[in-house]
Write an enzyme that holds these catalytic residues in place. Structure first.
Site, PDB file in Angstrom:
ATOM      1  N   ASP A 157       4.278  -6.896 -28.446  1.00 46.47           N
ATOM      2  CA  ASP A 157       5.314  -6.095 -28.420  1.00 46.47           C
ATOM      3  C   ASP A 157       5.887  -5.569 -26.950  1.00 46.47           C
ATOM      4  O   ASP A 157       6.272  -4.531 -26.856  1.00 46.47           O
ATOM      5  CB  ASP A 157       5.204  -4.779 -29.247  1.00 46.47           C
ATOM      6  CG  ASP A 157       4.742  -5.096 -30.731  1.00 46.47           C
ATOM      7  OD1 ASP A 157       5.474  -6.168 -31.025  1.00 46.47           O
ATOM      8  OD2 ASP A 157       4.216  -4.248 -31.298  1.00 46.47           O
TER       9      ASP A 157
ATOM     10  N   LYS B 299       8.868  -9.501 -25.244  1.00 46.66           N
ATOM     11  CA  LYS B 299       8.825 -11.043 -25.028  1.00 46.66           C
ATOM     12  C   LYS B 299      10.132 -11.626 -25.524  1.00 46.66           C
ATOM     13  O   LYS B 299      10.965 -12.514 -24.715  1.00 46.66           O
ATOM     14  CB  LYS B 299       7.781 -11.649 -25.868  1.00 46.66           C
ATOM     15  CG  LYS B 299       6.492 -11.343 -25.472  1.00 46.66           C
ATOM     16  CD  LYS B 299       5.131 -12.012 -26.144  1.00 46.66           C
ATOM     17  CE  LYS B 299       5.196 -11.586 -27.647  1.00 46.66           C
ATOM     18  NZ  LYS B 299       4.913 -10.090 -27.981  1.00 46.66           N
TER      19      LYS B 299
ATOM     20  N   GLY C  92       7.438  -9.845 -34.424  1.00 44.43           N
ATOM     21  CA  GLY C  92       8.709  -9.156 -34.467  1.00 44.43           C
ATOM     22  C   GLY C  92       9.454  -9.163 -33.037  1.00 44.43           C
ATOM     23  O   GLY C  92       8.859  -8.488 -32.283  1.00 44.43           O
ATOM     24  N   HIS C  93      10.323  -9.975 -32.813  1.00 46.11           N
ATOM     25  CA  HIS C  93      10.833 -10.108 -31.427  1.00 46.11           C
ATOM     26  C   HIS C  93      12.432  -9.581 -31.374  1.00 46.11           C
ATOM     27  O   HIS C  93      13.144 -10.171 -31.930  1.00 46.11           O
ATOM     28  CB  HIS C  93      10.792 -11.520 -30.687  1.00 46.11           C
ATOM     29  CG  HIS C  93       9.492 -11.987 -30.618  1.00 46.11           C
ATOM     30  ND1 HIS C  93       9.070 -13.303 -30.318  1.00 46.11           N
ATOM     31  CD2 HIS C  93       8.044 -11.375 -30.884  1.00 46.11           C
ATOM     32  CE1 HIS C  93       7.832 -13.453 -29.986  1.00 46.11           C
ATOM     33  NE2 HIS C  93       7.421 -12.347 -30.623  1.00 46.11           N
TER      34      HIS C  93
ATOM     35  N   GLN D 228       2.588 -12.274 -30.388  1.00 46.58           N
ATOM     36  CA  GLN D 228       1.328 -11.471 -30.229  1.00 46.58           C
ATOM     37  C   GLN D 228       1.215 -11.361 -28.538  1.00 46.58           C
ATOM     38  O   GLN D 228       2.004 -11.347 -27.762  1.00 46.58           O
ATOM     39  CB  GLN D 228       0.313 -11.860 -30.752  1.00 46.58           C
ATOM     40  CG  GLN D 228       0.369 -11.903 -32.512  1.00 46.58           C
ATOM     41  CD  GLN D 228       1.082 -12.936 -32.926  1.00 46.58           C
ATOM     42  OE1 GLN D 228       0.827 -14.145 -32.935  1.00 46.58           O
ATOM     43  NE2 GLN D 228       2.060 -12.592 -33.674  1.00 46.58           N
TER      44      GLN D 228
HETATM   45  P1  GDP Z   1       7.868  -8.430 -28.748  1.00 46.81           P
HETATM   46  O1  GDP Z   1       7.414  -8.538 -29.942  1.00 46.81           O
HETATM   47  O2  GDP Z   1       7.060  -8.879 -27.219  1.00 46.81           O
HETATM   48  O3  GDP Z   1       9.280  -9.419 -28.500  1.00 46.81           O
HETATM   49  O4  GDP Z   1       8.827  -7.092 -28.595  1.00 46.81           O
HETATM   50  P2  GDP Z   1       9.281  -5.877 -29.667  1.00 46.81           P
HETATM   51  O5  GDP Z   1      10.728  -6.682 -29.787  1.00 46.81           O
HETATM   52  O6  GDP Z   1       8.419  -5.906 -30.686  1.00 46.81           O
HETATM   53  O7  GDP Z   1       9.330  -4.754 -28.970  1.00 46.81           O
HETATM   54  C1  GDP Z   1       9.631  -4.536 -27.846  1.00 46.81           C
HETATM   55  C2  GDP Z   1      10.912  -3.384 -28.034  1.00 46.81           C
HETATM   56  O8  GDP Z   1      11.223  -2.777 -26.835  1.00 46.81           O
HETATM   57  C3  GDP Z   1      12.087  -3.728 -28.802  1.00 46.81           C
HETATM   58  O9  GDP Z   1      12.480  -2.501 -29.514  1.00 46.81           O
HETATM   59  C4  GDP Z   1      13.207  -3.963 -27.644  1.00 46.81           C
HETATM   60  O10 GDP Z   1      14.443  -3.988 -27.919  1.00 46.81           O
HETATM   61  C5  GDP Z   1      12.601  -2.849 -26.712  1.00 46.81           C
HETATM   62  N1  GDP Z   1      12.761  -3.357 -25.199  1.00 46.81           N
HETATM   63  C6  GDP Z   1      12.544  -4.556 -24.434  1.00 46.81           C
HETATM   64  N2  GDP Z   1      12.692  -4.290 -23.097  1.00 46.81           N
HETATM   65  C7  GDP Z   1      13.022  -2.938 -23.000  1.00 46.81           C
HETATM   66  C8  GDP Z   1      13.141  -2.079 -21.663  1.00 46.81           C
HETATM   67  O11 GDP Z   1      13.019  -2.629 -20.736  1.00 46.81           O
HETATM   68  N3  GDP Z   1      13.523  -1.082 -21.965  1.00 46.81           N
HETATM   69  C9  GDP Z   1      13.497  -0.360 -23.363  1.00 46.81           C
HETATM   70  N4  GDP Z   1      13.757   0.849 -23.364  1.00 46.81           N
HETATM   71  N5  GDP Z   1      13.336  -1.133 -24.391  1.00 46.81           N
HETATM   72  C10 GDP Z   1      13.126  -2.377 -24.292  1.00 46.81           C
HETATM   73  P1  IMO Z   2       4.961  -9.806 -31.464  1.00 42.09           P
HETATM   74  O1  IMO Z   2       4.916 -11.073 -31.378  1.00 42.09           O
HETATM   75  C1  IMO Z   2       1.830  -6.669 -32.091  1.00 42.09           C
HETATM   76  C2  IMO Z   2      -1.486  -7.195 -34.744  1.00 42.09           C
HETATM   77  C3  IMO Z   2      -1.662  -6.726 -36.104  1.00 42.09           C
HETATM   78  C4  IMO Z   2      -3.070  -6.262 -36.215  1.00 42.09           C
HETATM   79  C5  IMO Z   2      -3.467  -7.581 -35.889  1.00 42.09           C
HETATM   80  C6  IMO Z   2      -3.811  -8.811 -36.873  1.00 42.09           C
HETATM   81  O2  IMO Z   2       5.828  -9.036 -32.138  1.00 42.09           O
HETATM   82  O3  IMO Z   2       4.161  -9.202 -30.050  1.00 42.09           O
HETATM   83  P2  IMO Z   2      -2.253 -10.149 -38.356  1.00 42.09           P
HETATM   84  O4  IMO Z   2      -1.219 -10.124 -39.306  1.00 42.09           O
HETATM   85  O5  IMO Z   2      -1.859 -11.021 -37.055  1.00 42.09           O
HETATM   86  O6  IMO Z   2      -3.362 -10.968 -39.052  1.00 42.09           O
HETATM   87  O7  IMO Z   2      -2.853  -9.034 -37.974  1.00 42.09           O
HETATM   88  O8  IMO Z   2      -2.512  -8.236 -34.910  1.00 42.09           O
HETATM   89  N1  IMO Z   2      -0.399  -7.941 -34.645  1.00 42.09           N
HETATM   90  C7  IMO Z   2       0.686  -7.566 -33.586  1.00 42.09           C
HETATM   91  N2  IMO Z   2       0.626  -6.508 -32.915  1.00 42.09           N
HETATM   92  N3  IMO Z   2       2.677  -7.605 -32.053  1.00 42.09           N
HETATM   93  C8  IMO Z   2       2.702  -8.278 -32.682  1.00 42.09           C
HETATM   94  O9  IMO Z   2       3.399  -9.696 -32.416  1.00 42.09           O
HETATM   95  C9  IMO Z   2       1.699  -8.753 -33.726  1.00 42.09           C
HETATM   96  N4  IMO Z   2       1.215  -9.529 -34.581  1.00 42.09           N
HETATM   97  C10 IMO Z   2       0.073  -9.192 -35.267  1.00 42.09           C
HETATM   98  O10 IMO Z   2      -0.914  -5.099 -35.883  1.00 42.09           O
HETATM   99  O11 IMO Z   2      -3.587  -5.470 -35.310  1.00 42.09           O
HETATM  100 MG    MG Z   3       6.910  -7.396 -31.590  1.00 41.45          MG
END
Ligand code: GDP
Ligand code: IMO
Ligand code: MG
Length: 442
Positions: free
Chosen positions: A13, A16, A40-41, A226
């Site tokens: 998270d 990415k 979840g991107h 991840q």
């Molecule tokens: P990922 O799994 O690495 O793609 O990240 P996620 O989408 O799960 O979580 C990142 C969260 O931060 C999302 O809600 C994005 O919309 C948000 N986000 C990404 N870059 C920024 C930033 O520079 N500032 C803020 N405030 N939010 C951001």
């Molecule tokens: P993105 O790509 C954050 C975590 C789960 C749990 C562990 C194992 O959005 O960054 P799993 O379902 O993979 O067997 O769970 O890994 N986890 C993540 N945490 N971002 C993710 O993906 C994750 N995918 C799995 O919360 O701790």
């Molecule tokens: Mg994510």
């Protein structure tokens, strides 16, 4: 020409998805190489929110090819639902951009049931998985008894035999180990058939496709899911995911030559978050932690769970620089830190009275580590509209420079908001000035 691997440097998270979307403008293909719909991107494009679990985050760029590589585990029903959601938002032709490796494994409903049953059985020792069947699907792959996309191209009788054998085995696990209701193999097969009807034309032998694209001078962007500290080998085992999340696996899992990678980019959140269980030395269980969660909207993109929040951890990050061979990083969510009087950063751990500069392999040991924190001055200004590095408040610039200095690599991108345009690009990442250019010039 340049090929780039992008990975998460923390516990996932990191942002990415946003960075991949941004870089896709310079890429021709975007490849997911591991994980599944545990990811979840999130992308925010002109105020509209998209969350991709399986579809590569480049999909919103018309005409760019998106590849689900051999190392991904795919829940076909989830994949189709994602495309339906895209269609509903007006992206009608995005399915045509997708290619799926015939070597990729399928996640079946019984994998999800086993994942969830196992987690409830573990009680307080649970991992906190996403419940999406990731672990059980990879177990079947390693156990050499999983179902692959190539199997969808076999004749109906052969597919039925395989699916019934797998579901029968899963049912025995569900009933005997977890005292759960069994699943009708006919219903599982019907679900697979339904999805296969749509997905069959997209199945390819992707290692050839990727090599042909590279030979034709196309730019390939590999999108990690991840993060490094969730890696099956190098993460906080057993509180990890079931795949290799590090940069080298982009090649191994996609069937792509190591020597053709130009750059490895790590995505680093300006602080740290973690979802699920496991040790987290810089975690803040106080008002500052709540501040980061509220300001950063730190709730899981996949499960909606509140993310645990804490200060930046340079011990974990230095380990990520090392195991991934990061050339540079993108720092995200710098804007979230606005308003803090001081910002703390973990430079090393203290364990049983001794200083520790490395990331320990034992979770028991990591749980006993206290962060040695350095205090840096914060800033009050809102960063979300800033378009250049020089316009950032001096202390925000110092914070990024401090990260660069302690990690030994440059921050090529600074993200100051979730929107595509809320990004400061300090270096054209696709100019090929990474390791292959260095080799070519030597
Ligand atoms: P990922 O799994 O690495 O793609 O990240 P996620 O989408 O799960 O979580 C990142 C969260 O931060 C999302 O809600 C994005 O919309 C948000 N986000 C990404 N870059 C920024 C930033 O520079 N500032 C803020 N405030 N939010 C951001
Ligand atoms: P993105 O790509 C954050 C975590 C789960 C749990 C562990 C194992 O959005 O960054 P799993 O379902 O993979 O067997 O769970 O890994 N986890 C993540 N945490 N971002 C993710 O993906 C994750 N995918 C799995 O919360 O701790
Ligand atoms: Mg994510």
């Amino acid at each position: 020409m340049a090929n780039m691997v992008l990975i998460g440097a923390q516990w996932g998270d990191e942002g990415k998805g946003k960075i991949v979307d941004l870089l896709t403008a310079h890429a021709d293909l975007v490849v997911r190489f591991q994980g599944g719909n545990n990811a979840g991107h999130t992308l925010i494009i002109e105020g509209e929110k998209f969350i991709f679990h399986l579809i590569p985050s480049g999909i919103l760029h018309e005409g760019k090819q998106c590849v689900i590589g051999s190392g991904v585990v795919v829940d076909p029903e989830v994949l189709l639902r994602e495309f339906e959601q895209l269609r509903a938002k007006g992206y009608e032709r995005s399915l045509e951009q997708l290619v799926i490796s015939d070597e990729a494994h399928l996640i079946l409903p019984t994998h999800c049931r086993i994942d969830q049953a196992r987690e409830s059985g573990l009680g307080c020792r649970k991992i906190g998985t996403t419940g999406r069947g990731i672990g059980p699907a990879y177990e079947d792959k390693m156990g050499r008894c999983g179902l692959r996309f190539i199997d969808l191209l076999a004749d109906a009788a052969a597919l039925k035999e395989k699916v019934y054998a797998i579901v029968d085995r899963h049912n025995r696990v569900l009933a005997r180990l977890y005292d759960q209701e069994t699943v009708d193999p006919g219903a599982v097969l019907a679900g697979i058939e339904r999805a296969a009807g749509v997905l069959r034309p997209l199945i390819r032998k992707t290692p050839y496709l990727l090599r042909e694209a590279a030979d034709a001078g196309k730019n390939i962007l590999f999108e990690g899911a991840q993060g490094t500290l969730l890696d099956i080998d190098h993460g906080t085992f057993p509180f990890v995911t079931s795949s290799s999340t590090v940069a080298a696996n982009a090649c191994a899992a996609s069937g792509f030559a190591l020597g053709l990678i130009d750059q490895v980019l790590g995505v680093v959140k300006a602080y740290t978050t973690r979802v699920g269980e496991g040790p987290f030395p810089t975690e803040l269980r106080d008002d500052t932690g709540d501040f980061l969660r509220d300001r950063g909207g730190e709730y899981g993109s996949t499960t909606g769970r509140p993310r645990r929040c804490g200060w930046l951890d340079l011990v974990g990050l230095r380990y990520a620089v090392l195991v991934n061979g990061l050339d540079a990083f993108a720092v995200t969510k710098l804007d979230v830190l606005s308003g803090l009087e001081t910002i703390e950063v973990c430079e090393a751990y203290e364990y049983q009275g001794r200083r520790l500069d490395y990331f320990p392999s034992s979770v028991e040991m990591l749980a006993g580590c206290r962060p040695i924190l350095k205090r840096l001055p914060g800033w009050q200004e809102d960063l979300s509209g800033i378009l250049s590095f020089d316009e950032l408040p001096a202390n925000a610039r110092r914070y990024v420079n401090f990260m660069e200095e302690r990690l030994g690599i440059p921050a090529h991108v600074v993200s100051v908001g979730p929107g595509r345009e809320q990004t400061i690009i300090r270096n054209n990442l696709f100019t090929g000035n990474g390791r292959r250019a260095a080799i070519d010039n030597s």
